[in-house]
Each structure stands twice: as C-alpha cells, then as structure tokens.
Design an enzyme around this catalytic site. Structure first.
Site, PDB file in Angstrom:
ATOM      1  N   ASP A  15      12.289 -28.610  75.428  1.00  0.00           N
ATOM      2  CA  ASP A  15      11.940 -29.155  74.124  1.00  0.00           C
ATOM      3  C   ASP A  15      13.134 -28.901  73.206  1.00  0.00           C
ATOM      4  OD1 ASP A  15      10.252 -30.090  71.950  1.00  0.00           O
ATOM      5  OD2 ASP A  15      10.136 -27.986  71.342  1.00  0.00           O
ATOM      6  N   ASP A  17      13.306 -29.050  69.018  1.00  0.00           N
ATOM      7  CA  ASP A  17      12.996 -28.298  67.796  1.00  0.00           C
ATOM      8  C   ASP A  17      12.069 -27.121  68.070  1.00  0.00           C
ATOM      9  OD1 ASP A  17      14.511 -30.174  66.286  1.00  0.00           O
ATOM     10  OD2 ASP A  17      12.791 -31.530  66.273  1.00  0.00           O
ATOM     11  N   THR A  57      11.932 -34.668  73.903  1.00  0.00           N
ATOM     12  CA  THR A  57      11.517 -34.339  72.538  1.00  0.00           C
ATOM     13  C   THR A  57      10.701 -35.439  71.863  1.00  0.00           C
ATOM     14  OG1 THR A  57      12.392 -33.798  70.329  1.00  0.00           O
ATOM     15  CG2 THR A  57      13.797 -35.130  71.729  1.00  0.00           C
ATOM     16  N   CYS A 111       1.252 -44.178  73.130  1.00  0.00           N
ATOM     17  CA  CYS A 111       2.136 -44.363  74.277  1.00  0.00           C
ATOM     18  C   CYS A 111       1.976 -43.229  75.293  1.00  0.00           C
ATOM     19  CB  CYS A 111       3.586 -44.411  73.793  1.00  0.00           C
ATOM     20  SG  CYS A 111       4.089 -42.862  73.005  1.00  0.00           S
TER      21      CYS A 111
END
Length: 197
Positions: A15, A17, A57, A111
């Site tokens: 990941d 952030d 991300t 999505c």
C-alpha cells in the site's frame, strides 16, 4: 490467478499512504510526500531477498476532485525516481481512481480495482507472472490484505490507522494469512526470516 512454473516470481504488494509514506490525507504533492521511518531499509531487505516491489493504492482523491490523474502520475514518477536513487526498484504502481458515489461522473463506478477488490492484484499477477504462494501484501488497512482472503498470498497489517478491534482480531489470528507488525521494516524482517515455504 496464480502462475505456475519456474518463471514465476515472488512479490510484495505495498500500500502507499500510511505504509510507504506518512498519510497526511490525499497526498498528491511532492512536498507533502514524507517517507516513513524504516521504509528504505525494509524495501532494501525485500529487494535483496528477490521480491518484486509492487505498489497497489486506492486514490479516491481523484474521484473526489482533490487532484487529477496527472497530479498522481507526476508524484508517482518522482517517487519511483527517488527510490531509484537509493537503489530501490519499484516494479510498478497500480492505482484505482474510482469511487461509487464520486462527485466527478467519469470516476463514479463500483469497480473490482478499488481495494478490497482484488482487480489490481490480479492484473499484477498476470503481467508479472507472480506466484502468490510465495508473495506478501503489506498495508495499514485490512483491505490492503484482501488478496490474502482467497489465495495463498500472506499479508501484514501495520500501524495504528485501522480500527483497534480489527488490529486486535489480526493479532489474535482471526484473519486468514494476515499477521500484525508495527511497520514496513518489521514486516520485511519477518518476511526474510520466513523465507520460501
């Protein structure tokens, strides 16, 4: 989803952030990008152990209109170059700009690429011929380990951003294939200790 044969690679899905850089909330400017302590050392350990480094991300700030895809690409290019100067090769950065209730119509979408959806992981597996049974996912939210739920990929939840009850459940072994560690460096140490099964 998982490739087979001698050519299959092992990877660590990262990941961004809160895992690689400090999560100041929708980071998109270079001057806001602050690499967390131990990340460089951890990425070196993983790279030296033969893992592809792949960033996955969610970037809903695009859908919310806080910044553009071009803004994201500029920061991503800068990030990859900065890591390269420190001897770290990021194989690819996959991102999802969507949000089901996005204020910008073109990004208003439910999505499979927005984590906990696994669409971006599946794309990476196909494009890089990754063996998930030898791979890991690392992130500060449990959704960053969603690929671990139905595959042999193992994961690490890090930090304190996730709900305390979720962190405790991970510590107690209630999430399939997911363990808890303090930060990316601690995860890298564990991964290198475990080695290939």
């Amino acid at each position: 989803m998982m490739g087979t044969g001698a050519k299959c690679k092992k990877a660590v899905f990262l990941d961004r952030d809160g895992t690689i850089n400090k999560d100041n909330g929708y980071v998109y400017q270079i001057e806001e990008f602050e690499i967390l302590p131990g990340v460089i050392e951890g990425l070196h350990l993983l790279q030296d152990a033969g893992y592809l480094l792949i960033v996955v991300t969610n970037q809903s700030g695009i859908a919310r209109g806080y910044y553009t895809e071009q803004d994201f690409r500029i920061l991503t290019g800068w990030m990859m170059e900065r890591f390269k100067t420190m001897g770290i090769q990021i194989a690819e950065v996959y991102y999802c700009p969507h949000l089901p209730n996005a204020p910008i119509p073109m990004y208003r979408k439910t999505c499979r690429c927005r984590k906990p959806g696994t669409g971006l992981y599946e794309r990476a597996v196909k494009e890089f011929h990754i063996d998930l049974s030898k791979s890991y996912a690392i992130g500060d939210k449990i959704r960053d380990c969603s690929i671990c739920e139905k595959t042999d990929c193992r994961g690490f939840l890090t930090g304190t951003k996730e709900e305390s009850k979720v962190i405790e459940a991970v510590r107690e072994g209630k999430y399939r294939h997911v363990q808890y560690e303090e930060d990316l460096y601690a995860c890298a140490l564990r991964i290198c200790e475990e080695g290939e099964r």
